[in-house]
Every structure is written in structure tokens, then in C-alpha cells.
Design an enzyme around this catalytic site. Structure first.
Site, PDB file in Angstrom:
ATOM      1  N   ASN A  32       0.947  -1.238   0.088  1.00 28.71           N
ATOM      2  CA  ASN A  32       0.109  -0.003  -0.053  1.00 28.71           C
ATOM      3  C   ASN A  32       0.914   1.172   0.181  1.00 28.71           C
ATOM      4  OD1 ASN A  32       1.065   0.157   2.768  1.00 28.71           O
ATOM      5  ND2 ASN A  32      -1.217   0.045   3.489  1.00 28.71           N
ATOM      6  N   ASP A  38       3.446  -5.615   4.208  1.00 30.10           N
ATOM      7  CA  ASP A  38       2.154  -5.869   4.844  1.00 30.10           C
ATOM      8  C   ASP A  38       1.862  -7.126   4.154  1.00 30.10           C
ATOM      9  OD1 ASP A  38       1.410  -5.200   1.982  1.00 30.10           O
ATOM     10  OD2 ASP A  38       1.325  -3.058   2.754  1.00 30.10           O
ATOM     11  N   ASP A 216       7.372 -17.717  20.769  1.00 31.42           N
ATOM     12  CA  ASP A 216       8.296 -16.712  21.235  1.00 31.42           C
ATOM     13  C   ASP A 216       8.578 -17.051  22.553  1.00 31.42           C
ATOM     14  OD1 ASP A 216       9.359 -14.144  20.786  1.00 31.42           O
ATOM     15  OD2 ASP A 216       8.252 -13.468  22.258  1.00 31.42           O
ATOM     16  N   GLU A 275      11.020 -21.196  20.183  1.00 28.93           N
ATOM     17  CA  GLU A 275      12.273 -20.429  20.478  1.00 28.93           C
ATOM     18  C   GLU A 275      12.808 -20.471  21.904  1.00 28.93           C
ATOM     19  OE1 GLU A 275      13.958 -15.763  20.389  1.00 28.93           O
ATOM     20  OE2 GLU A 275      12.032 -16.351  21.496  1.00 28.93           O
TER      21      GLU A 275
HETATM   22  C1  NOJ Z   1      12.026 -13.264  20.845  1.00 29.36           C
HETATM   23  C2  NOJ Z   1      11.773 -12.058  19.531  1.00 29.36           C
HETATM   24  O1  NOJ Z   1      12.444 -12.993  18.599  1.00 29.36           O
HETATM   25  C3  NOJ Z   1      12.327 -11.030  19.721  1.00 29.36           C
HETATM   26  O2  NOJ Z   1      12.341 -10.348  18.337  1.00 29.36           O
HETATM   27  C4  NOJ Z   1      11.484 -10.288  20.595  1.00 29.36           C
HETATM   28  O3  NOJ Z   1      11.987  -8.973  20.962  1.00 29.36           O
HETATM   29  C5  NOJ Z   1      11.328 -10.992  22.009  1.00 29.36           C
HETATM   30  N1  NOJ Z   1      11.105 -12.335  21.850  1.00 29.36           N
HETATM   31  C6  NOJ Z   1      10.534 -10.484  23.027  1.00 29.36           C
HETATM   32  O4  NOJ Z   1       9.147 -10.905  22.529  1.00 29.36           O
END
Ligand code: NOJ
Length: 540
Positions: A32, A38, A216, A275
Site C-alpha cells: 500500500n 504488509d 516466542d 524459540e
Molecule cells: C524473541 C523475539 O524473536 C524478539 O524479536 C522479541 O524482541 C522477544 N522475543 C520478545 O518478545
């Protein structure tokens, strides 16, 4: 979509050896013209990803957010930030991706919410001890008047991990925990409402057809209820060590066992990738027990220096520990939180040669792999961004002592001679791109058989074609100390010269009827492999 056959000969789920491309939504493609990537932009570029030869995309968070930490501060887990599009755009993106044979993984942020999340606003408006406060980690301060934070925990981005609130009656009040920015209050995962809410969020996205979730800070959800001081005993950042009071506590595993029951109740091979920053592969493996998560990022390769011994032990340790729980290895060289690997490996021509070799090494290893957008173009870290354009809270919370992660998040160059290199229809890009990226655009590299893009495309095509690649095992071939050489069955050898000088090839390659399939360097090696080079062979 591709079903793979594992070394055991049985049909294995796709995620055991998928190549997953990380789309950093705000920097991939802008439809956009506001200078920020996006969802429609991603949708328009799906054919590029199909042609690259990847299996799935992982989208960084696109949910409504004040963007205090680039979307990892989520206000509403079931919607889309208008900057990135709408829920309809997500549906269309999933539909188009599936039609092209690509799977879609979304980012789930369970450790914290945004401070603008309705739950946190309600917690601030309510009294200490209220039900609203129990969803987060509010505590009274220490010292006279509770003026001191409850303990000495530090934020991952610098500064205290506690912020004091003003109570509704105007008096200085309790403190709340935030392991990241103050705009990211940590949830209390002992609270049943929190657990139930996230299971509902999982179902919301599974019902919309997503194939998986990236979790995350998966090792951060449980905290020691005593909240002891670190007292200099533990670092806040870096891979967690055992005994740490807020990373990698055993209690997190209950959460993942419950989540696994949710994904297992859906058709198709829905998956999780966690992660988890932990120091030992043994601790990582615990997350991947058969009734927990399917996969986790294995950061061992990313953390290893460009050194044959270090790389080999990172590979061996990972394969060994993960095999013990029946989980596949995953391999990562870069992501949106670390310095791009061309730069980590020395930058310039040397860094690029090593990155090319590393790509062949990674894509030949058993298991799955992650490609961070732009690594297939050989992008380096942008190290000279002016302070006024930087956005990473890590830069601001450390008073500039840490440059932060903006340098690996610069929007992609697609075409043309000048910024924003086809990133969007206007002249804007939320971070400025270096003018030298004119040489690295997708258009430019697509027509150059010696480009990094051509290397990734060829390697990914071969990876699909060769039964030896993907899930399975490797056998090391002992050569010189700078050479990483291994065999995979049937009939495949990968050799990587991690040193700077040419190295001898093993006799079994020279004397057999080995055929060169792909080389990371410009020439076909004869007898010796040049430094910082990798080669793939089909063995006769
Ligand atoms: C890990 C994420 O990959 C990172 O980008 C983020 O700042 C932290 N977790 C907090 O959510």
C-alpha cells in the site's frame, strides 16, 4: 504437498525436514505504499517463494500492537494490525500459499502481552490482589514505602525488569514484571485463565487453516514463585543455564503438553517450533519429548564461530541429543534478532564466500532448516543506520550501547537501481536501504547464475530431488582438520572447507566416480577444495 520418506522408510510428517522461510512482515514487501511491509505485499510475492523452493513460511507477528517491540507487544491475539492488513488478508494469504504448496506458520507470543492489552489496562484500573492483577506478575516493592523493586531481575533489553504503577487513587503502587520492555508485561502462567485463553487463541488460528506456530520465548513462561534475586549468579540474556529463576523452569512443560493435545485434535500435520535459548542440547530436547512440541530452533550453528571444530561439535551434539527424543534437528544461520551471517563471518567478499559455503552445509544436514529473508540474497547487516531512524528498544534502553537489531531488519531489495528497490510503490521504506543493494536485488540476481539467489534455488531444488537429503543421518568422512565432510545415503557427499587455504579432497571422492552437483565457489574444484568453499557430490 510433499510427504517425505524418512531413513526408516516410513512416511514422515512434513515438518521433519521442511525448509521454512522467515518473513519479517514489515520488511518483506509493501503493497500500500506506506513504507511498511504488509500481508497483501507478501501475497503478491508468494510465487517468488514457491520458485525459491521452500516448504513453508513463518510470519513474524502481524497482530494489533503499539509496536513497542516490533509487534512482539500484542494487544489482540485474534486480529491484524491495520498497518499489515486485515483478517481477510490472512485468510487469502493462507489460501494462496496452500494453492502453491506452501505451508503457513504464525508467531505466538505467550510470555507477555502489550501494556495496551485490555487485560493489562483492566489490571491497572483494579486494586492490588484483584483477579485482574493475577493474570500478570504484580508484586509489592521492597524497602520503606515499597520504593525498591521486588528483586534485582533485569530486562533483556537493559534496565530493570520491574516498573512501578500508580494506583487508581493516585498513590505510588505495586510493581509489575517485564522481562522485555515495560510495554510488554509478563503474564502469570500459573493462572488458569491465561492458560485457557491461549488454548482458545491456538484454536482460532488452527480453524483459519494455519499449519503451525512459532512460540516466542518458549523457555520463559514459568518463573520461580519465590522470585529470588539473581545476585550476580545468572545473566539475563544469552542461553539459559540450569537453576536460573526465570528461564527454562520445568513447569513450562505442562503448558506444552496441553498445547500438543490441541494441535493433535486437528487434521493435518499441524506443528510447533519453539524459540528456546538454553545452553545445553539436553535441555532443548526436553521440549521435544513425544507429547510436547514437534520442533525447536536449534541455535547451535548460529552461535558457532566459523571454525571446523566448533561447527562439527555443534552439529554432532544437536543431532545426538535430539535423536534421543526422536525429534529432527533444525538449523538456523540468521533471524531477525541477530547480526546477519555474512557480517558475522567476516563481512565483504570473505563473509559472502563463507555464507555461500554455510548455505550448502546447512541444507545438506539431516533435519529441517530456516532461511531468514534476505539471506538468499546475501544481504549483510546494515551497520551504519543513523540513530534517528533506529527503532529497536534494545538501542534506546541501553542508551545506544547496543545498536540493536534494526540492521538485520532493513526492507528487502526487489528491483531497480535506487531505494526502495521495488519494496513498495512509493519511495518510502521504514528503514533506509544502502544504495549498494542495487547489486543485490532479486531481479538482478535472478538472471545471474553465479548469484547467491541462484545458489539457494539450485540447492533447494536438489534437496527436493535427492532422496539422501532431508530427514535421516550423516556419516562423517575424516579428512583434514579444516574440512567438514560427510556422507548421506544413498550416494551423497557434502564437503565444506572451513579454512582459508585449499584443502585435499578425500580419496573416496577422487578415486570414485563422484559427480559434482553444486559448488558454492565459481569453479569446479579439481583435487583440492579452495578455502571457504563447499561442494555437493553424487557418488557413483
Ligand atoms: C524473541 C523475539 O524473536 C524478539 O524479536 C522479541 O524482541 C522477544 N522475543 C520478545 O518478545
Amino acid at each position: 504437498m510433499r510427504q517425505v520418506t524418512s531413513s526408516a522408510g516410513s512416511s514422515a510428517p512434513w515438518w521433519r525436514d521442511a525448509v521454512i522461510y522467515q518473513v519479517y512482515v514489515r520488511s518483506f514487501a509493501d503493497a500500500n505504499g506506506d513504507g511498511v511491509g504488509d500481508l497483501p505485499g507478501i501475497r503478491s510475492r508468494l510465487p517468488y517463494l514457491r520458485d525459491l523452493g521452500i516448504d513453508a513460511v513463518w510470519l513474524n507477528p502481524f497482530y494489533p500492537s503499539p509496536q513497542a517491540d516490533a509487534g512482539y507487544d500484542v494487544m489482540d491475539h485474534r486480529d491484524v494490525d491495520p498497518t499489515f492488513g486485515t483478517l481477510t488478508d490472512v485468510d487469502e494469504l493462507i489460501r494462496d500459499a496452500h494453492a502453491l504448496g506452501l505451508r503457513v506458520i504464525v508467531d505466538l507470543v505467550p510470555n507477555h502481552t502489550s501494556s495496551e492489552h485490555p487485560w493489562f489496562r483492566a489490571a491497572l484500573a483494579a486494586a492490588p490482589g484483584s483477579r485482574e492483577r493475577t493474570r500478570y506478575l504484580f508484586r509489592d516493592g521492597r524497602g520503606p514505602g515499597g520504593d525498591e523493586p521486588p528483586n534485582d531481575w533485569r530486562s533483556n533489553f537493559g534496565g530493570l525488569a520491574w516498573t512501578r504503577v500508580t494506583e487508581p487513587d493516585g498513590t505510588p503502587g505495586q510493581w509489575y514484571l517485564h522481562l522485555f520492555t515495560p510495554e510488554q508485561p509478563d503474564l502469570d502462567w500459573t493462572n488458569h485463565e491465561v492458560r485457557a485463553e491461549f488454548e482458545t487463541i491456538l484454536r482460532f488460528w488452527l480453524d483459519r487453516g494455519v499449519d503451525g506456530f512459532r512460540i516466542d520465548v518458549a523457555h520463559g513462561l514459568a518463573k520461580d514463585p519465590e522470585m529470588p534475586d539473581l545476585a550476580g549468579g545468572y545473566a539475563t540474556s544469552g542461553p539459559a543455564v540450569e537453576g536460573h529463576p526465570h528461564w527454562d523452569l520445568d513447569e513450562v512443560h505442562d503448558v506444552y503438553r496441553a498445547w500438543r493435545r490441541v494441535t493433535d485434535s486437528y487434521p493435518g500435520d499441524r506443528m510447533f517450533v519453539a524459540e528456546v535459548w538454553v545452553q545445553s542440547p539436553q535441555r532443548l530436547a526436553l521440549y521435544l519429548r513425544p507429547d510436547e512440541l514437534h520442533t525447536a530452533f536449534n541455535f547451535n550453528l548460529l552461535l558457532a564461530p566459523w571454525d571446523a571444530k566448533a561447527l562439527r561439535s555443534a552439529i554432532d551434539e544437536s543431532i545426538h541429543e535430539l535423536a534421543a527424543v526422536g525429534a529432527p534437528a533444525t538449523w538456523v544461520l540468521s533471524n531477525h534478532d541477530v547480526i546477519r551471517h555474512v557480517t558475522r563471518y567476516g563481512g565483504g567478499d570473505l563473509g559472502t564466500r563463507r555464507a555461500r559455503a554455510a548455505a550448502l552445509l546447512m541444507l545438506a544436514l539431516p533435519g529441517g532448516a530456516y532461511v531468514y529473508q534476505g539471506e538468499e540474497l546475501g544481504l549483510s547487516e546494515v551497520t551504519d543506520l543513523p540513530d534517528e531512524v533506529r527503532q529497536d528498544p534494545a538501542f534506546f534502553r541501553t542508551g545506544g550501547a547496543e545498536l540493536g537489531r534494526d540492521g538485520c531488519r532493513v526492507p528487502l531489495p526487489w528491483s531497480g537501481q535506487e531505494p526502495p528497490f521495488g519494496f513498495g510503490p512509493s519511495g518510502a521504506s521504514w528503514l533506509p536501504q544502502p544504495p549498494t543493494w542495487a547489486e543485490l536485488t532479486v531481479d538482478r540476481q535472478a538472471s545471474d547464475p553465479g548469484s547467491m539467489l541462484a545458489l539457494y534455488r539450485n540447492a533447494l531444488r536438489l534437496r527436493r530431488e535427492l532422496p539422501a537429503l532431508g530427514d535421516g543421518q550423516l556419516t562423517w568422512i575424516e579428512v583434514g582438520e579444516d574440512m567438514l565432510a560427510f556422507r548421506r545415503e544413498p550416494g551423497f557427499v557434502c564437503m565444506t572447507n572451513v579454512g582459508d587455504e585449499p584443502a585435499d579432497l578425500p580419496r573416496e571422492v577422487l578415486s570414485g566416480s563422484a559427480v559434482v552437483l553444486l559448488t558454492s565457489g565459481p569453479t569446479n574444484p579439481e583435487g583440492r577444495l579452495p578455502g571457504a568453499n563447499a561442494v555437493w557430490y553424487a557418488m557413483g
